[in-house]
Scaffold this active site. Structure first.
Site, PDB file in Angstrom:
ATOM      1  N   GLU A 116      91.528  62.276  19.711  1.00  0.00           N
ATOM      2  CA  GLU A 116      90.137  62.374  19.063  1.00  0.00           C
ATOM      3  C   GLU A 116      89.819  63.794  19.212  1.00  0.00           C
ATOM      4  OE1 GLU A 116      85.958  60.021  18.824  1.00  0.00           O
ATOM      5  OE2 GLU A 116      87.632  59.386  19.945  1.00  0.00           O
ATOM      6  N   GLU A 166      82.969  53.046  25.083  1.00  0.00           N
ATOM      7  CA  GLU A 166      83.040  52.852  23.598  1.00  0.00           C
ATOM      8  C   GLU A 166      84.440  52.346  23.042  1.00  0.00           C
ATOM      9  OE1 GLU A 166      83.225  55.435  19.621  1.00  0.00           O
ATOM     10  OE2 GLU A 166      81.775  56.230  21.348  1.00  0.00           O
ATOM     11  N   HIS A 167      85.504  52.980  23.447  1.00  0.00           N
ATOM     12  CA  HIS A 167      86.819  52.570  22.963  1.00  0.00           C
ATOM     13  C   HIS A 167      87.302  51.504  23.560  1.00  0.00           C
ATOM     14  CE1 HIS A 167      88.271  56.346  20.946  1.00  0.00           C
ATOM     15  NE2 HIS A 167      87.224  56.805  21.227  1.00  0.00           N
ATOM     16  N   HIS A 197      82.339  57.438  26.958  1.00  0.00           N
ATOM     17  CA  HIS A 197      83.124  57.536  25.779  1.00  0.00           C
ATOM     18  C   HIS A 197      84.259  56.505  26.054  1.00  0.00           C
ATOM     19  CE1 HIS A 197      85.739  60.179  22.713  1.00  0.00           C
ATOM     20  NE2 HIS A 197      85.014  59.150  22.205  1.00  0.00           N
TER      21      HIS A 197
END
Length: 449
Positions: free
Chosen positions: A153, A76-77, A73
């Site tokens: 998030e 992904e950022h 994750h």
């Protein structure tokens, strides 16, 4: 019944005539696979860079060995945050100036970076996506900034009680398996993540042999392949060292018989006017031949406004605004679930009704009218979805990443039409053979579940 189209890993080129459209596939000596589907009359194209690594592939720290929990994750950022030739602002403006729809997603078994653009901007978007995926610098300052963004998030997701219930259901049913971990990580793994560990994960996992690039819409295959290979530095075959050729990596079929776990109801108290209720049990893995019976069973039980759960819980009794069933399938395991959100006073009744409808299907199957209606629903929704280049682009990637078998719409509908009532009953019976795990999030005090 026609057999699926095979995507052999050792076949460098493949062309499939779709009667108007065309699918083409190129396998490069590096292991990189590029697939396109040309859609006649389309004026846009969807592009996806798919890495066959997801949250379930992360490793925990063990015996002082570095771990990678949360890295997928994080990447992904971070891949939007800069390369040697583009900083984060330049990446953002590169997409905005052409009106592109672009984003990324992390899943349990893959990660995808994608864009949808008009045909004239296909090369521009492909160049930027390739640069992001292949050349990210994972800047230290950006790493720390993005740590805070990801924690925000996660906090936002924690405010969505339906998301909380879903995460908890996976955790309970798939406890002990990496598939049971949350895709985005949690506060602890994100706070503990180290830039060097994420960088190592990036360099180890983001490799041509794990990369699949797909495009659908207004796309010329040969031109698209040239762009991708050029931007990855793989265009000149004379410079490619044959000693480092790699076989493309496809997630292997699992031999694991994952039975899942079951425990006491998981009750999560949150300030809310409602209870978000989920019931779940282990279900089918990817590629299971029973998946067509499973799809019909799921649709009849909770797949729309005419489904049994919606009719019994909402329309006839007014106990909830929405009620549905769902499934998720992975290489090692799968999960079947039912969901409804309701006032706390209705929770027990809703749970009993959902259990009763699944049991009734296991006992009686479905009616001819339900079967006919569901086949029409599947045909219609599938045909409408395939009007979208995003769907076609994703369909290519999923076939390539998993079984290596491609089913066009007619092939899939043939298999749905061949399903019998006995197969649907058998599928439901296999689900009720396991106790249903109960998860409730919200005003759960004193529910009596």
């Amino acid at each position: 019944m026609r057999e699926p189209i095979q995507f052999p890993l050792d076949q460098p080129e493949l062309t499939i005539d779709l009667g108007g459209g065309e699918i083409r596939r190129t396998v490069h000596p590096s292991g990189l696979r590029i697939l396109t589907e040309r859609m006649p009359a389309a004026r846009s194209a969807s592009i996806g860079f798919w890495v066959g690594v997801g949250s379930a592939d992360e490793q925990a720290v063990s015996n002082d060995a570095p771990g990678s929990l949360g890295s997928t994750h994080f990447l992904e950022h971070l891949l939007f945050k800069g390369t040697p030739s583009r900083d984060a602002y330049e990446i953002a403006t590169s997409f905005d100036r052409i009106g592109a729809e672009h984003n990324a997603l992390t899943a349990k078994e893959y990660t995808c970076y994608y864009a949808k653009v008009r045909d004239a901007d296909l090369e521009h978007a492909t160049v930027v996506l390739t640069d992001m995926v292949a050349n990210s610098v994972l800047d230290e300052k950006e790493f720390e900034t993005e740590r805070g963004v990801i924690l925000e998030e996660l906090a936002m997701a924690a405010d969505d009680l339906g998301d909380v219930a879903s995460e908890r259901l996976f955790e309970e049913v798939l406890r002990g398996h990496a598939l049971g971990r949350p895709i985005g990580g949690n506060n602890e793994t994100i706070r503990d993540a180290k830039r060097d560990d994420v960088l190592r994960h990036y360099k180890e996992q983001y490799d041509p042999s794990t990369l699949i690039v797909t495009a659908a819409g207004a796309v010329d295959h040969d031109r698209f392949v040239d762009i991708v290979l050029r931007e990855l530095g793989l265009a000149d075959s004379a410079q490619w060292d044959l000693n480092v050729d790699r076989t493309p990596v496809r997630r292997p079929a699992s031999t694991l018989d994952w039975a899942g776990t079951h425990g006491a109801p998981a009750l999560v108290e949150r300030t809310s006017e409602q209870v978000n209720l989920m019931l779940g049990t282990p279900a089918l893995r990817n590629g299971d031949p029973r998946r067509y019976a499973y799809g019909i069973m799921n649709s009849v039980l909770g797949g729309g406004m005419s489904s049994r759960l919606f009719q019994e819980i909402r329309e006839k009794r007014g106990l909830a605004y929405t009620a549905y069933s769902f499934g998720a399938s992975y290489t090692d395991a799968g999960l079947f679930g039912m969901y409804a959100g309701m006032a706390p006073s209705n929770a027990v009744s809703v749970m009993e009704l959902a259990e009763a409808e699944l049991a009734r299907m296991a006992d009686q199957g479905i009616t001819e009218d339900e079967l006919e209606r569901t086949l029409g629903q599947v045909a219609g929704s599938s045909a409408l979805a395939l009007e979208d280049s995003d769907t076609r682009m994703s369909r290519l990637a999923r076939a390539e990443m998993t079984s290596g078998e491609f089913y066009d719409l007619d092939m899939s509908l043939e298999r749905y039409a061949a399903v019998t009532n006995d197969e649907i009953k058998s599928m439901a019976q296999s689900l009720v053979a396991h106790p249903l795990q109960v998860v409730a999030v919200g005003a759960v005090e004193g529910l009596g579940l």
